[in-house]
Enzyme design. Structure first.
Site, short mmCIF file in Angstrom:
data_model
loop_
_atom_site.label_atom_id
_atom_site.label_comp_id
_atom_site.label_asym_id
_atom_site.label_seq_id
_atom_site.Cartn_x
_atom_site.Cartn_y
_atom_site.Cartn_z
N SER A 110 0.85 -1.19 0.00
CA SER A 110 0.00 0.00 0.00
C SER A 110 0.88 1.24 0.00
O SER A 110 2.11 1.15 0.12
CB SER A 110 -0.86 0.02 1.26
OG SER A 110 -0.04 0.20 2.39
N LYS A 111 0.18 2.37 -0.10
CA LYS A 111 0.91 3.63 -0.04
C LYS A 111 1.63 3.71 1.31
O LYS A 111 2.72 4.23 1.42
CB LYS A 111 -0.08 4.79 -0.17
CG LYS A 111 -0.73 4.82 -1.55
CD LYS A 111 -2.19 5.27 -1.51
CE LYS A 111 -2.91 4.90 -2.80
NZ LYS A 111 -4.37 4.97 -2.67
#
Ligand code: GLU
Length: 315
Positions: A237-238
């Site tokens: 994920s970010k």
């Protein structure tokens, strides 16, 4: 919406750049829509201004275009749609299905037990605010009993909202509408028939099914594809600093996404063009081949010579 048609969508939050994990959901929803002769929409879920990263929306749309995605109609932005969420909120309030809640997150966390997605709200304000307490958020009543849906990838999923989640927030203490409400309202108003997205949202789906019922919305069909995770099971994920998708590697990225989605594309495609990838993918796409798992392990050393022996152990 099309009378008996198919309409899918991809709904990224502009909290950062798209990465390979996001591409899996985009590719699966796009191929499923196109292979069924359906439409495919893009909706920017910028509901939460503090989490919106300036410039991310433009980069997301640019990267999607560079990877050959073609969406139908205009891009919707949740930040422009407060009035419709307000209407849905009013409908729930009128029906007596929501109530104001004075509890802070900290207070809930200190007394609640853990559920599938954070603490289970113990119902402190369910029957009215205690004297001297001020309303902060609004919660939706949930009743005991199972909410079940038949996911096209993960199979039958069940959850008892009362024991696994508790009454959940639909309008936050900061006045913003919760994702759960916005997503249900927008999918309905956009005529979305099929939601294909990452399995990280599987545990949210029963809340969304319940909201559809409360709002008198026709349920959508769901397919949750695996998310990419590292060897510790953490979603790429970010937040875990997954690298942004590089447009110059678009064909390789698409090929990798197809591999992780169990489609076994030929290795030569990784060096082909974006158009070659889509042509092959549209001719061969099968949702049945997508691994029936919540996650697949991202292999950081996977390169051009990767064979299609990536996890595909459906049983
Ligand atoms: N905006 C959500 C995300 O980026 C996806 C919501 C959905 O597909 O329902 O994780």
């Amino acid at each position: 919406m099309p009378a008996a048609g198919y309409r899918g969508r991809f709904a990224p939050s502009p909290t950062g750049d798209l990465h390979l994990g996001s591409l899996l959901a985009a590719v699966a929803s796009y191929l499923e829509a196109r292979c069924r002769g359906g439409e495919w929409l893009v909706r920017i879920e910028d509901l939460d201004p503090p989490r919106t990263v300036p410039g991310a929306e433009g980069r997301i749309l640019g990267v999607l275009a560079a990877h050959g995605f073609e969406w139908d109609g205009p891009v919707w932005r949740q930040s422009e749609r407060q009035a419709v969420y307000e209407t849905a909120f009013g409908q729930l309030r009128e029906a007596g299905l929501i109530y104001p809640c004075a509890c802070s997150r900290k207070e809930v966390a200190s007394i609640a037990r853990a559920g599938v997605d954070g603490p289970v709200y113990p119902g402190t304000c369910r029957h009215g605010l205690l004297a001297g307490r001020m309303s902060r958020a609004w919660r939706l009543h949930v009743d005991a009993g199972c909410v079940a849906f038949d996911d096209a990838v993960q199979g039958v999923c069940k959850q008892d909202l009362a024991t696994d989640v508790g009454d959940f927030v639909i309008k936050r203490a900061d006045g913003l509408f919760a994702y759960q409400l916005a997503v249900v309202v927008d999918d309905a108003l956009q005529g979305v028939t099929d939601v294909v997205r990452g399995a990280d949202l599987l545990d949210s789906t029963p809340r969304q099914c319940h909201l559809q019922q409360c709002l008198g919305i026709v349920p959508v069909r769901y397919a949750h594809v695996p998310v990419l995770a590292n060897e510790h099971g953490e979603k790429l994920s970010k937040q875990t600093l997954a690298s942004p998708l590089q447009p110059e590697h678009a064909a390789l990225n698409l090929w990798l996404a197809l591999c992780y989605l169990g489609q076994c594309p030929p290795a030569t495609l990784a060096q082909g063009t974006v158009a070659d990838c889509w042509q092959w993918a549209r001719a061969h796409w099968s949702l049945d081949r997508v691994p029936r798992q919540r996650s697949v392990v991202w292999q950081s050393d996977v390169g051009m010579d990767m064979r299609c022996d990536l996890t595909n152990d459906r049983d």
